[in-house]
Write an enzyme that holds these catalytic residues in place. Structure first.
Site, PDB file in Angstrom:
ATOM      1  N   ASP A 129       4.549  -0.366  -2.797  1.00  0.00           N
ATOM      2  CA  ASP A 129       5.424   0.662  -2.250  1.00  0.00           C
ATOM      3  C   ASP A 129       6.893   0.238  -2.220  1.00  0.00           C
ATOM      4  O   ASP A 129       7.229  -0.827  -1.703  1.00  0.00           O
ATOM      5  CB  ASP A 129       4.953   0.962  -0.825  1.00  0.00           C
ATOM      6  N   SER A 159       8.320   6.143  -2.155  1.00  0.00           N
ATOM      7  CA  SER A 159       6.964   6.394  -1.690  1.00  0.00           C
ATOM      8  C   SER A 159       6.663   7.895  -1.723  1.00  0.00           C
ATOM      9  O   SER A 159       6.766   8.522  -2.769  1.00  0.00           O
ATOM     10  CB  SER A 159       6.781   5.793  -0.296  1.00  0.00           C
TER      11      SER A 159
END
Length: 413
Positions: A230, A82
């Site tokens: 993500d 991320s």
């Protein structure tokens, strides 16, 4: 791109440590004495915290090796999930003169400049934005982030990074983790994705930013599709995946160290940087959670319990696993985990990009350098200060010296 479980990771790592003598290896055409790994957690705006720490580490390296020293010069693998994936890419992607696109000292200023536009306050506080987030789409449209990343990285692909990059994502269509690596990008054209696509995929936090779709083609022209969210839903702390990746390269005979003695933890140096965790407040309980429906788990008084549970649990479990390995091998100092687990208020959020909160996060990163080294207590699973090992800043200085010595050895070799 690989799928991994934590138990398998530990097994592969341990097998590698025990049986290393049987596998002559070659990695980046370099022979070294130790394997060096940098891992950066996910955490949205809180990426400012590891960014600040990396600026300090790079400054220490420059004190030893001159002003041109960069993080990518010293690590065999840089892993990030991320926001950590964005930082890892900025540190390892080539810019002018084939040097890293960003110096570590500039990561924080990048966040301060761009995060207010990635996470605009109007979408966070406005009634329309909140209603849209609950019933009709992500909190933020992601357009600014997409334009920023694509403009920054252009046509650069995974195979072009200056050291081995490793970024976890999650394929929503296939419901399985995907791990993008420089090694795979060099080996297979279909896996040589644009760095911008990989970054947008790993940072597409559910409910916050839209999933990212892109395509690649193999040498025969066959199309491969990717529907990514993500990487934090699978590996918010990518340390174990990075160790597994190196272990696999060793087992496959693609990584070479000198003096083929048995591999032990003395020959692996791992720096794992967290992006901060909220202070344990016991704000959720079974009695209240029993009344939640799907909406309550996803959106609860401005927070997302489901994301917090997955993100925190994933990061903590990895730290426990890796700590267990290094402590059991009596070389815990070669694994340094720096994490602040007492964030409160807006500092614990993923997306509050006010000037005040961002400056608070910078200060938290700087304060971490003065705090004592902590290590997981294997009985309680909680980190505790370690007597006699100094501060995190002093531990980073020790790491910098080890990294510098290794770098000089490789160049002299």
């Amino acid at each position: 791109m690989e799928k991994r479980g934590s138990c398998l990771s530990i097994a592969v790592f341990l097998v590698t440590l025990i049986h290393f003598r049987n596998f002559p290896i070659s990695y980046a055409q370099t022979k070294g004495k130790i394997v060096t790994v940098l891992s950066i957690d996910g955490g949205g705006i809180r990426g400012i915290i590891p960014g600040t720490i990396l600026g300090h580490l790079e400054a220490k390296l420059q004190e030893l090796d001159g002003p041109n020293a960069r993080i990518a010069d010293y690590f065999d693998v840089i892993a990030g999930t991320s926001t950590g994936g964005l930082i890892a890419t900025m540190l390892s992607a080539p810019g002018a003169d084939n040097r890293p696109l960003y110096a570590a000292r500039n990561i924080t200023s990048f966040y301060l400049e761009h995060c207010p536009k990635i996470f605009p306050e109007s979408r966070r506080r406005g009634f329309v934005g909140r209603m849209t987030n609950m019933f009709g789409g992500p909190k933020y449209d992601g357009k600014y982030l997409k334009g920023l990343v694509q403009g920054l990285l252009g046509n650069l692909t995974l195979s072009r990074t200056l050291t081995n990059l490793l970024i976890p994502t999650f394929n929503l269509k296939r419901l399985q983790p995907l791990i993008f690596t420089t090694t795979d990008g060099k080996a297979n054209v279909s896996k040589n994705a644009l760095l911008s696509d990989v970054c947008l995929g790993t940072s597409a936090a559910p409910t916050f930013l839209p999933p990212h779709y892109f395509e690649t083609k193999d040498a025969a022209g066959q199309t491969y599709t990717f529907d990514l969210v993500d990487g934090g839903v699978a590996a918010n702390n990518p340390t174990l995946i990075a160790i597994t990746h190196v272990s696999k390269e060793i087992l496959l005979g693609r990584f070479e160290l000198v003096d083929m003695q048995p591999m032990d933890s003395n020959r692996m140096l791992v720096l794992s940087l967290g992006a901060g965790l909220a202070q344990l407040q016991e704000k959720y309980n079974a009695k209240d959670a029993a009344k939640w429906g799907m909406l309550g788990w996803v959106y609860n008084d401005g927070a997302s319990p489901l994301l917090e549970v997955y993100g925190d649990a994933s990061s903590d479990m990895v730290d426990i696993h890796v700590s267990t390995v290094f402590q059991s091998l009596r070389n815990e100092q070669n694994y340094l985990r720096i994490q602040e687990d007492k964030l409160v208020g807006e500092a614990s959020s993923l997306d509050v990009a006010s000037v005040k909160n961002m400056q608070t996060l910078v200060q938290i990163g700087e304060d971490l350098l003065t705090k004592p080294v902590s290590r997981v207590n294997l009985e309680t699973g909680r980190p505790e200060p370690v007597q006699g090992e100094g501060t995190n800043g002093e531990a980073l200085a020790r790491f910098a010296k080890l990294l510098s010595d290794e770098n000089k050895f490789r160049h002299s070799n």
